[in-house]
Design an enzyme around this catalytic site. Sequence first.
Site, PDB file in Angstrom:
ATOM      1  N   ASP A 116       0.803  14.512 -19.680  1.00 47.44           N
ATOM      2  CA  ASP A 116       0.039  14.586 -18.497  1.00 47.44           C
ATOM      3  C   ASP A 116      -0.750  15.939 -18.184  1.00 47.44           C
ATOM      4  O   ASP A 116      -0.002  17.019 -17.928  1.00 47.44           O
ATOM      5  CB  ASP A 116       0.973  14.490 -17.452  1.00 47.44           C
ATOM      6  CG  ASP A 116       0.436  14.252 -16.099  1.00 47.44           C
ATOM      7  OD1 ASP A 116      -0.843  13.848 -15.796  1.00 47.44           O
ATOM      8  OD2 ASP A 116       1.055  14.742 -15.003  1.00 47.44           O
ATOM      9  N   ASP A 337      -9.471  14.993 -16.428  1.00 44.79           N
ATOM     10  CA  ASP A 337      -7.949  14.488 -16.716  1.00 44.79           C
ATOM     11  C   ASP A 337      -7.905  13.287 -17.722  1.00 44.79           C
ATOM     12  O   ASP A 337      -8.860  12.510 -17.579  1.00 44.79           O
ATOM     13  CB  ASP A 337      -7.424  13.756 -15.085  1.00 44.79           C
ATOM     14  CG  ASP A 337      -6.041  13.353 -15.237  1.00 44.79           C
ATOM     15  OD1 ASP A 337      -5.384  13.914 -16.082  1.00 44.79           O
ATOM     16  OD2 ASP A 337      -5.759  12.531 -14.657  1.00 44.79           O
TER      17      ASP A 337
END
Length: 472
Positions: A116, A337
């Site tokens: 992540d 991201d």
Amino acid sequence: MPGTTTSRALLLASVVLTAHMFLCTAYVGGDGFSVEFIHRDSVKSPYHDPSFTAHARVLEAARRSSTQAAALSRSYGRVDAPSADGPVSELTSRPFEYLMAVNVGTPPTRMLAIADTGSDLIWLNCSNGEVAPGLAAARHAHASAPAPASAPPPGVQFNSSNSTTFGLVSCSSGACRALPDASCPDSKCRYLYSYGDGSQTRGLLSTETFTFADDQGTRGDGKIRVANVNFGCSTTMMGSFIGDGLVGLGGGDLSLVNQLGADTSLGRRFSYCLVPYSINASSVVNFGPRATVTEPGAATTPLIPSEVKAYYTVDLQSVKIGNKTLAAPQQSPVIVDSGTTLTYLANELVDPLVEELTRRVKLPPAKSPEDLLPLCFDVSGVRKGQVAAMIPDVTLGLGGGATVTLKAENTFVELQEGTLCLAVAAPSDQFHPVSIIGNIAQQNMHVGYDLDKGTVTFATADCAKSSGSLYI
Ligand SMILES: *[C@@H]1O[C@H](CO)[C@@H](O)[C@H](O)[C@H]1NC(C)=O
Ligand SMILES: *[C@@H]1O[C@H](CO)[C@@H](O)[C@H](O)[C@H]1NC(C)=O
Ligand SMILES: *[C@@H]1O[C@H](CO)[C@@H](O)[C@H](O)[C@H]1NC(C)=O
Ligand SMILES: *[C@@H]1O[C@H](CO)[C@@H](O)[C@H](O)[C@H]1NC(C)=O
Ligand SMILES: *[C@@H]1O[C@H](CO)[C@@H](O)[C@H](O)[C@H]1NC(C)=O
């Protein structure tokens, strides 16, 4: 010059010796290491569902992305407003799209964790010797029976009593203090770590040796051992996590990137090269010197301060379609991201972008499946290879003069057979709109994050080809 030769030989010997001495604790020198970055829906993932078509997978990812963007937005709004149940911890992008393998402890237990880029804490599902015997037996039975193709295999838990290198982290340590929510009733560092959508995990902050299998390496046994990695040994988890834990790759102190940089000579940097959804090949994530993006045309933009330290935030200045430039609203931070599928831009940019593309793309309009996306075209009458040429490039102008060109594969996705949709939308939460450059926009790019320099670098790459040969 015999003297020079001798001293050079001595120097070389001492370098080799030093490297050798360090090998057992931390990997030093060399060009770093690479591990597979496994998309949750890809063939390599235990969550791969063979009954899904490639289009169905993209549609599912787009659905998850819409839910997630709302969570990210909520988290932003909550940062300066502590809630009644204590300080709001680190927030993150969810649901996660990529996984990576880590081998924890001595002897190592292989675990598949969410990778992540939107959070920091590394945590793993720990058994802690407290599993009820009934549950353990059920797990065992499950493991030996052939699982149905669509059900993910049972997860792996880390049993710390099996490892000779496990340790607990004291309350006075910097790592414990770096946690947003830690308590110390008994000198052990207990954490509660919450994510933007309300998911959370609790456990004891611990330390272990992590071993990474270098997928590209030719050196030795291809194993990189890093001692004393701080991680959360989680015994309570709430929410819809997948995998056996989570590896935080964000910008904050506890992330793997920062820990590798502090404990080894690899530097605080990593990069990835995302293979497009439609291609059956693995993506990679690189650490250390090989995470430096050196391909021709590389564009580097500075990281800017973010309300949430984990997020890699850069400054978006303009969006250009062909010869038409749209200026971004003043102060347009955008998060880069890997865990978000779609790209989210302010309404002020999405509306004229849609307008401009509608004018320029000579394809019949189509309705978006489930109204997920703002612009779709009917490509059922166009031959596969010809669609890309009909879509103009979209260029993002970023801080520091960096320009990142998004090709058709970065801006459009086929959400169902014959329906091609713009993979860009306005944030769903109007009160806390957060802009995000998602993973479709980053496909076939080598994207490098360098925390030492404070930069993100983008370069066009053929990720399916380069995963084996690019980083020599
Ligand atoms: C963990 O390992 C220890 C020592 O090998 C063992 O006694 C214990 O039963 C294990 N716990 C679980 C939950 O497997
Ligand atoms: C942790 O592992 C156990 C045993 O495999 C499993 O029952 C549990 O659901 C896992 N927790 C998470 C959050 O994955
Ligand atoms: C850990 O402990 C469990 C329970 O005693 C045992 O079954 C297992 O083989 C051990 N694992 C390793 C890697 O030693
Ligand atoms: C993807 O590639 C792997 C080997 O690289 C192969 O075993 C598998 O069948 C392929 N899957 C699809 C859906 O093409
Ligand atoms: C911009 O591009 C469009 C379409 O290619 C063209 O019609 C127009 O003349 C161009 N405008 C300028 C100012 O170059």
